[in-house]
Motif scaffolding. Structure first.
Motif, PDB file in Angstrom:
ATOM      1  N   THR A 153      -9.508  11.336   7.838  1.00 15.03           N
ATOM      2  CA  THR A 153      -9.268  12.063   6.671  1.00 15.03           C
ATOM      3  C   THR A 153      -8.305  11.406   5.699  1.00 15.03           C
ATOM      4  N   ASN A 154      -7.351  10.821   6.266  1.00 10.24           N
ATOM      5  CA  ASN A 154      -6.395   9.897   5.412  1.00 10.24           C
ATOM      6  C   ASN A 154      -6.231   8.369   5.724  1.00 10.24           C
ATOM      7  N   CYS A 155      -7.343   7.980   6.590  1.00 10.74           N
ATOM      8  CA  CYS A 155      -7.600   6.611   6.705  1.00 10.74           C
ATOM      9  C   CYS A 155      -7.607   5.615   5.671  1.00 10.74           C
ATOM     10  N   ASP A 156      -8.328   5.953   4.500  1.00 10.04           N
ATOM     11  CA  ASP A 156      -8.690   5.145   3.428  1.00 10.04           C
ATOM     12  C   ASP A 156      -7.221   5.026   2.638  1.00 10.04           C
ATOM     13  N   VAL A 157      -6.815   6.185   2.386  1.00  8.62           N
ATOM     14  CA  VAL A 157      -5.230   6.346   1.790  1.00  8.62           C
ATOM     15  C   VAL A 157      -4.162   5.475   2.501  1.00  8.62           C
ATOM     16  N   LEU A 158      -4.067   5.568   3.857  1.00  6.10           N
ATOM     17  CA  LEU A 158      -3.480   4.834   4.508  1.00  6.10           C
ATOM     18  C   LEU A 158      -3.343   3.435   4.331  1.00  6.10           C
ATOM     19  N   TYR A 159      -4.745   2.886   4.249  1.00  3.07           N
ATOM     20  CA  TYR A 159      -4.878   1.576   4.117  1.00  3.07           C
ATOM     21  C   TYR A 159      -4.770   1.070   2.774  1.00  3.07           C
ATOM     22  N   ARG A 160      -4.910   1.797   1.631  1.00  2.00           N
ATOM     23  CA  ARG A 160      -4.410   1.642   0.285  1.00  2.00           C
ATOM     24  C   ARG A 160      -2.983   1.348   0.398  1.00  2.00           C
ATOM     25  N   ASP A 161      -2.114   2.211   1.009  1.00  2.00           N
ATOM     26  CA  ASP A 161      -0.670   2.111   0.939  1.00  2.00           C
ATOM     27  C   ASP A 161      -0.117   1.183   1.531  1.00  2.00           C
ATOM     28  N   LEU A 162      -0.915   0.801   2.888  1.00  2.00           N
ATOM     29  CA  LEU A 162      -0.232  -0.351   3.449  1.00  2.00           C
ATOM     30  C   LEU A 162      -0.587  -1.837   2.756  1.00  2.00           C
ATOM     31  N   SER A 163      -1.629  -1.699   1.974  1.00  2.00           N
ATOM     32  CA  SER A 163      -2.114  -2.884   1.363  1.00  2.00           C
ATOM     33  C   SER A 163      -1.173  -3.151   0.012  1.00  2.00           C
ATOM     34  N   ARG A 164      -0.514  -2.090  -0.390  1.00  2.00           N
ATOM     35  CA  ARG A 164       0.347  -2.122  -1.486  1.00  2.00           C
ATOM     36  C   ARG A 164       1.628  -2.545  -0.981  1.00  2.00           C
ATOM     37  N   GLY A 165       2.044  -1.987   0.178  1.00  3.90           N
ATOM     38  CA  GLY A 165       3.298  -2.183   0.817  1.00  3.90           C
ATOM     39  C   GLY A 165       3.190  -3.739   1.201  1.00  3.90           C
ATOM     40  N   LEU A 166       2.004  -4.525   1.462  1.00  2.00           N
ATOM     41  CA  LEU A 166       2.102  -5.890   1.836  1.00  2.00           C
ATOM     42  C   LEU A 166       2.159  -6.788   0.646  1.00  2.00           C
ATOM     43  N   GLU A 167       1.734  -6.160  -0.420  1.00  3.27           N
ATOM     44  CA  GLU A 167       1.786  -7.154  -1.784  1.00  3.27           C
ATOM     45  C   GLU A 167       3.354  -7.184  -2.283  1.00  3.27           C
ATOM     46  N   GLY A 168       4.045  -5.936  -1.982  1.00  2.70           N
ATOM     47  CA  GLY A 168       5.631  -6.014  -2.298  1.00  2.70           C
ATOM     48  C   GLY A 168       6.447  -5.201  -1.525  1.00  2.70           C
ATOM     49  N   LEU A 169       6.380  -5.399  -0.039  1.00  2.00           N
ATOM     50  CA  LEU A 169       7.055  -5.107   1.037  1.00  2.00           C
ATOM     51  C   LEU A 169       8.617  -5.200   0.907  1.00  2.00           C
ATOM     52  N   MET A 170       9.397  -4.386   0.827  1.00  2.00           N
ATOM     53  CA  MET A 170      10.988  -4.463   0.605  1.00  2.00           C
ATOM     54  C   MET A 170      11.657  -4.077   1.963  1.00  2.00           C
ATOM     55  N   LEU A 171      12.088  -5.335   2.646  1.00  2.00           N
ATOM     56  CA  LEU A 171      12.818  -5.401   3.835  1.00  2.00           C
ATOM     57  C   LEU A 171      14.249  -5.377   3.798  1.00  2.00           C
ATOM     58  N   ASN A 172      14.815  -5.380   2.420  1.00  2.08           N
ATOM     59  CA  ASN A 172      16.173  -5.164   2.497  1.00  2.08           C
ATOM     60  C   ASN A 172      16.903  -3.777   3.038  1.00  2.08           C
ATOM     61  N   SER A 173      15.798  -2.854   3.231  1.00  2.35           N
ATOM     62  CA  SER A 173      15.950  -1.576   3.784  1.00  2.35           C
ATOM     63  C   SER A 173      15.067  -1.017   4.555  1.00  2.35           C
ATOM     64  N   PHE A 174      15.182  -0.264   5.667  1.00  6.26           N
ATOM     65  CA  PHE A 174      14.314   0.280   6.577  1.00  6.26           C
ATOM     66  C   PHE A 174      13.221   1.424   5.948  1.00  6.26           C
ATOM     67  N   LEU A 175      13.824   1.845   4.738  1.00  2.00           N
ATOM     68  CA  LEU A 175      13.133   3.012   4.070  1.00  2.00           C
ATOM     69  C   LEU A 175      11.792   2.539   3.748  1.00  2.00           C
ATOM     70  N   HIS A 176      11.448   1.492   3.173  1.00  2.00           N
ATOM     71  CA  HIS A 176       9.988   1.186   2.816  1.00  2.00           C
ATOM     72  C   HIS A 176       9.026   1.313   4.085  1.00  2.00           C
ATOM     73  N   LEU A 177       9.425   0.772   4.982  1.00  2.00           N
ATOM     74  CA  LEU A 177       8.588   0.743   6.125  1.00  2.00           C
ATOM     75  C   LEU A 177       8.293   2.188   6.565  1.00  2.00           C
ATOM     76  N   ILE A 178       9.499   3.046   6.726  1.00  2.00           N
ATOM     77  CA  ILE A 178       9.505   4.428   7.458  1.00  2.00           C
ATOM     78  C   ILE A 178       8.342   5.112   6.431  1.00  2.00           C
ATOM     79  N   TYR A 179       8.513   4.941   5.295  1.00  2.00           N
ATOM     80  CA  TYR A 179       7.691   5.689   3.943  1.00  2.00           C
ATOM     81  C   TYR A 179       6.136   5.277   4.556  1.00  2.00           C
ATOM     82  N   LEU A 180       5.905   3.966   4.795  1.00  2.00           N
ATOM     83  CA  LEU A 180       4.513   3.581   5.088  1.00  2.00           C
ATOM     84  C   LEU A 180       3.968   4.378   6.437  1.00  2.00           C
TER      85      LEU A 180
END
Length: 376
Positions: free
Chosen positions: A249-276
């Motif tokens: 049900t959510n695989c395409d939404v998850l893929y879009r979120d991960l793709s956006r995360g790869l474009e601008g992943l913020m690693l100065n905090s764990f919060l972005h990774l946990i959100y994803l």
């Protein structure tokens, strides 16, 4: 007198197949790369061990073989041992009549106690069910009532079972065409119960509708050819989905979120990774007190607030929610809810450093696994 008798009994247990127990401990240590559970180290010499999904497959196999050979005399286990493993016993003791919060079903009970006195192995067997006083009547009904009917779950939860099965069949190259999928499904329990389970549609219509859904989600693509004989293959996203056991049900939404995360992943905090990697199912479970959350939001670091804005949830948005103003943009509400769920361990609960580190490591490893699977 009693202590002397107990010590004598302990010595008997220790001496029973002592050499085999030593070998078992050495093998458990070997498959554990030189380490083993301290509980097993203390209990195996007495012929006692445990069995559950937390053990590796090699450890489970060693314990099962030792029990079947008589080296181990007693196993404590979860209900997962009830099915799928041929492990007969003379006596089965159920310490509770509940699986989680649900009272045992007749089929579950029969499956568990059916290990006692297995035909061809023992002439008799015993099963003991430990109850609370309030459960006596339920236990009487459990023993006396007929076994529940068994129905196919392929169409349960809007047909998720059917979709997952078809995606796996295509991804594993078990079936390559729509006709082959139909032939495979005609040999399942669902096909036998088709008229009882789904009277509105025939099997062929269900297969076609499921394929259309998978195609629209970008999980499967169809080569040119007749409908029934056209070759089917999974896309990269489809392969990542069934390999990672991702909710369709959510695989395409998850893929879009991960793709956006790869474009601008913020690693100065764990919060972005946990959100994803926060499960989407948590969206409906999260109902925050907006005033409390707004105060927590203002305590985030500048980097974490920047990340919140990047996913579409700026401070002004949360301020409006806290003041009781209506919010029209549903997408932001969904993003905010997932972000709230993912940020709880870091901002609200204030878990100890060890717990936080463990959660973050799991988030990072889960994120990497999904991305690498998709690239493969």
């Amino acid at each position: 007198m009693t202590c002397t008798h107990c010590m004598s009994s302990f010595r008997v247990f220790l001496q029973h197949r002592e050499k085999e127990k030593v070998n078992l401990l050495n093998e458990l240590k070997s498959v554990g790369n030189g380490t083993m559970c301290p509980v097993l180290k203390r209990t195996v010499p007495y012929g006692v061990a445990y069995h559950h999904s937390g053990l590796t497959s090699d450890e489970r196999k060693l314990i099962e073989e030792a029990y079947s050979a008589g080296t181990l005399c007693l196993l404590t286990c979860t209900s997962t041992l009830a099915a799928g493993i041929n492990l007969p016993a003379r006596r089965v003791i159920l310490r509770s009549a509940y699986v989680a919060t649900d009272f045992l079903k007749r089929s579950q009970y029969k499956q568990m106690v059916g290990r006692a006195g297995r035909a061809g192995i023992d002439l008799s067997g015993e099963s003991i069910l430990i109850l609370q006083e309030r459960d006596k009547q339920l236990a009487k009904e459990l023993v006396c009532k007929p076994t529940e009917n068994c129905y196919s779950n392929l169409l349960h939860d809007n047909g998720k079972g059917m979709l997952c099965l078809m995606l796996s069949l295509i991804g594993l190259s078990i079936t390559r065409t729509l006709g082959e999928i139909r032939d495979f499904l005609s040999c399942t329990l669902f096909s036998v119960q088709e008229e009882q389970i789904c009277r509105e549609k025939c099997l062929w219509d269900i297969v076609k509708d499921s394929l259309d859904f998978l195609t629209q989600k970008g999980l499967v693509k169809t080569a040119a050819g007749k409908e029934e004989d056209a070759l089917l293959e999974v896309t990269m996203l489809g392969r990542a989905t069934f390999k990672g056991s991702i909710d369709l049900t959510n695989c395409d939404v998850l893929y879009r979120d991960l793709s956006r995360g790869l474009e601008g992943l913020m690693l100065n905090s764990f919060l972005h990774l946990i959100y994803l990697v926060t499960p989407y199912e948590m969206v409906t479970q999260c109902k925050p007190d907006w005033m409390i959350y707004f105060r927590q939001f203002t305590q985030l670091t500048a980097a974490e607030q920047k990340m919140s804005t990047a996913i579409g949830v700026p401070e002004s948005f949360i301020a409006r929610k806290a003041s009781g103003q209506s919010v029209k943009k549903q997408k932001k509400t969904r993003n905010l809810t997932v972000w709230i769920s993912s940020s709880k361990p870091l901002t609200v609960a204030r878990n100890p450093q060890g717990s936080r580190q463990c959660g973050c490591e799991q988030a990072v490893s889960g994120f990497r696994a999904l991305v690498s699977t998709e690239r493969d």
